[in-house]
Design a protein around this motif. Structure first.
Motif, PDB file in Angstrom:
ATOM      1  N   SER A  97       0.833  -1.211   0.000  1.00  0.00           N
ATOM      2  CA  SER A  97       0.000   0.000   0.000  1.00  0.00           C
ATOM      3  C   SER A  97       0.866   1.259   0.000  1.00  0.00           C
ATOM      4  O   SER A  97       0.516   2.259  -0.644  1.00  0.00           O
ATOM      5  N   HIS A  98       2.018   1.238   0.679  1.00  0.00           N
ATOM      6  CA  HIS A  98       2.926   2.392   0.626  1.00  0.00           C
ATOM      7  C   HIS A  98       3.481   2.559  -0.786  1.00  0.00           C
ATOM      8  O   HIS A  98       3.626   3.688  -1.258  1.00  0.00           O
ATOM      9  N   CYS A  99       3.776   1.462  -1.435  1.00  0.00           N
ATOM     10  CA  CYS A  99       4.288   1.517  -2.807  1.00  0.00           C
ATOM     11  C   CYS A  99       3.221   2.060  -3.761  1.00  0.00           C
ATOM     12  O   CYS A  99       3.497   2.929  -4.592  1.00  0.00           O
ATOM     13  N   GLU A 100       2.013   1.549  -3.627  1.00  0.00           N
ATOM     14  CA  GLU A 100       0.919   1.984  -4.497  1.00  0.00           C
ATOM     15  C   GLU A 100       0.614   3.465  -4.335  1.00  0.00           C
ATOM     16  O   GLU A 100       0.305   4.155  -5.311  1.00  0.00           O
ATOM     17  N   ILE A 113       8.039   3.955   3.408  1.00  0.00           N
ATOM     18  CA  ILE A 113       8.723   2.693   3.094  1.00  0.00           C
ATOM     19  C   ILE A 113      10.033   2.632   3.875  1.00  0.00           C
ATOM     20  O   ILE A 113      10.347   1.631   4.520  1.00  0.00           O
ATOM     21  N   LEU A 114      10.787   3.723   3.843  1.00  0.00           N
ATOM     22  CA  LEU A 114      12.066   3.766   4.555  1.00  0.00           C
ATOM     23  C   LEU A 114      11.876   3.748   6.067  1.00  0.00           C
ATOM     24  O   LEU A 114      12.628   3.100   6.792  1.00  0.00           O
ATOM     25  N   VAL A 133       8.349  -5.749  -3.722  1.00  0.00           N
ATOM     26  CA  VAL A 133       9.668  -6.138  -4.230  1.00  0.00           C
ATOM     27  C   VAL A 133      10.101  -5.221  -5.354  1.00  0.00           C
ATOM     28  O   VAL A 133      11.169  -4.607  -5.295  1.00  0.00           O
ATOM     29  N   TYR A 134       9.276  -5.089  -6.403  1.00  0.00           N
ATOM     30  CA  TYR A 134       9.755  -4.329  -7.566  1.00  0.00           C
ATOM     31  C   TYR A 134       9.738  -2.824  -7.345  1.00  0.00           C
ATOM     32  O   TYR A 134      10.426  -2.099  -8.057  1.00  0.00           O
ATOM     33  N   THR A 135       9.020  -2.343  -6.349  1.00  0.00           N
ATOM     34  CA  THR A 135       9.080  -0.919  -6.014  1.00  0.00           C
ATOM     35  C   THR A 135       9.783  -0.710  -4.673  1.00  0.00           C
ATOM     36  O   THR A 135      10.762   0.021  -4.594  1.00  0.00           O
ATOM     37  N   GLY A 136       9.281  -1.350  -3.620  1.00  0.00           N
ATOM     38  CA  GLY A 136       9.794  -1.112  -2.275  1.00  0.00           C
ATOM     39  C   GLY A 136      11.256  -1.472  -2.093  1.00  0.00           C
ATOM     40  O   GLY A 136      12.056  -0.650  -1.620  1.00  0.00           O
ATOM     41  N   VAL A 140      21.624   2.573 -11.560  1.00  0.00           N
ATOM     42  CA  VAL A 140      20.500   2.644 -12.492  1.00  0.00           C
ATOM     43  C   VAL A 140      19.414   1.711 -11.958  1.00  0.00           C
ATOM     44  O   VAL A 140      19.673   0.552 -11.655  1.00  0.00           O
ATOM     45  N   VAL A 141      18.207   2.239 -11.835  1.00  0.00           N
ATOM     46  CA  VAL A 141      17.104   1.465 -11.283  1.00  0.00           C
ATOM     47  C   VAL A 141      16.063   1.248 -12.374  1.00  0.00           C
ATOM     48  O   VAL A 141      15.569   2.191 -12.990  1.00  0.00           O
ATOM     49  N   VAL A 142      15.734  -0.024 -12.589  1.00  0.00           N
ATOM     50  CA  VAL A 142      14.739  -0.390 -13.586  1.00  0.00           C
ATOM     51  C   VAL A 142      13.563  -1.037 -12.865  1.00  0.00           C
ATOM     52  O   VAL A 142      13.735  -2.008 -12.125  1.00  0.00           O
ATOM     53  N   VAL A 143      12.386  -0.473 -13.067  1.00  0.00           N
ATOM     54  CA  VAL A 143      11.160  -1.006 -12.493  1.00  0.00           C
ATOM     55  C   VAL A 143      10.182  -1.244 -13.635  1.00  0.00           C
ATOM     56  O   VAL A 143       9.852  -0.315 -14.370  1.00  0.00           O
ATOM     57  N   LYS A 144       9.781  -2.488 -13.787  1.00  0.00           N
ATOM     58  CA  LYS A 144       8.847  -2.869 -14.858  1.00  0.00           C
ATOM     59  C   LYS A 144       9.348  -2.387 -16.226  1.00  0.00           C
ATOM     60  O   LYS A 144       8.625  -1.738 -16.971  1.00  0.00           O
TER      61      LYS A 144
END
Length: 162
Positions: free
Chosen positions: A32-35, A42-43, A75-78, A96-100
């Motif tokens: 829910s924090h990610c959404e 989150i931190l 996982v993929y955001t948090g 470099v951060v790749v999400v989806k």
């Protein structure tokens, strides 16, 4: 390699029957924090043991399950956000951060600029214990059909820890 297992609550509990209960730690990275893009929260909610083990160079393996995909948002955001911040705070580098399949560094830079002072201090506290030059986080994820079925997860915990 030194390793610590972390179960992301709640759906990660599904993995408990397949693991040695003596090596289990719990963490809560809320989807829910990610959404809702509550990156500071989150931190704020990161487990201190998780940060300490990361700083000491342990491979932290996070188990989690998702209702609608193989990889949960936690996982993929948090976790990606946590890695991004720890890399910047502890090592002074921006990975470099790749999400989806999208590079999200510009977005993460903006979120990073919004981190509250007390949250930065929490992350920075562990810098003095860093015994590694890289973060070692591995995830084991899958889809679940028991999303938020508290009775199911309670039974797993009861059967293992009774």
């Amino acid at each position: 390699m030194k390793q610590k297992i972390f179960i992301n609550l709640t759906n990660g509990i599904e993995s408990l029957p397949f693991l040695e209960k003596e090596n289990i730690n719990f963490i809560r990275i809320q989807s829910s924090h990610c959404e809702r893009q509550k990156y500071n929260q989150i931190l704020d909610s990161i487990d201190y043991n998780f940060l300490m083990y990361l700083a000491m160079g342990y491979e932290c393996v996070v188990y989690d399950f998702s209702a609608n995909s193989e990889v949960p948002k936690a996982v993929y955001t948090g976790l990606e956000w946590i890695k991004y911040v720890c890399n910047r705070r502890w090592f002074g580098r921006e990975e470099v951060v790749v999400v989806k399949d999208k590079i999200v560094n510009e977005f993460y830079q903006l979120q990073y600029s919004k981190i509250e002072y007390k949250t930065k201090r929490k992350i920075d506290y562990f810098k003095k214990f860093v015994l590694t030059n890289e973060l070692k986080i591995r995830t084991i994820t899958a889809e679940t059909k028991y999303d938020n079925n508290i009775d199911y997860y309670k039974k797993i915990i009861y059967d293992i820890y009774k």
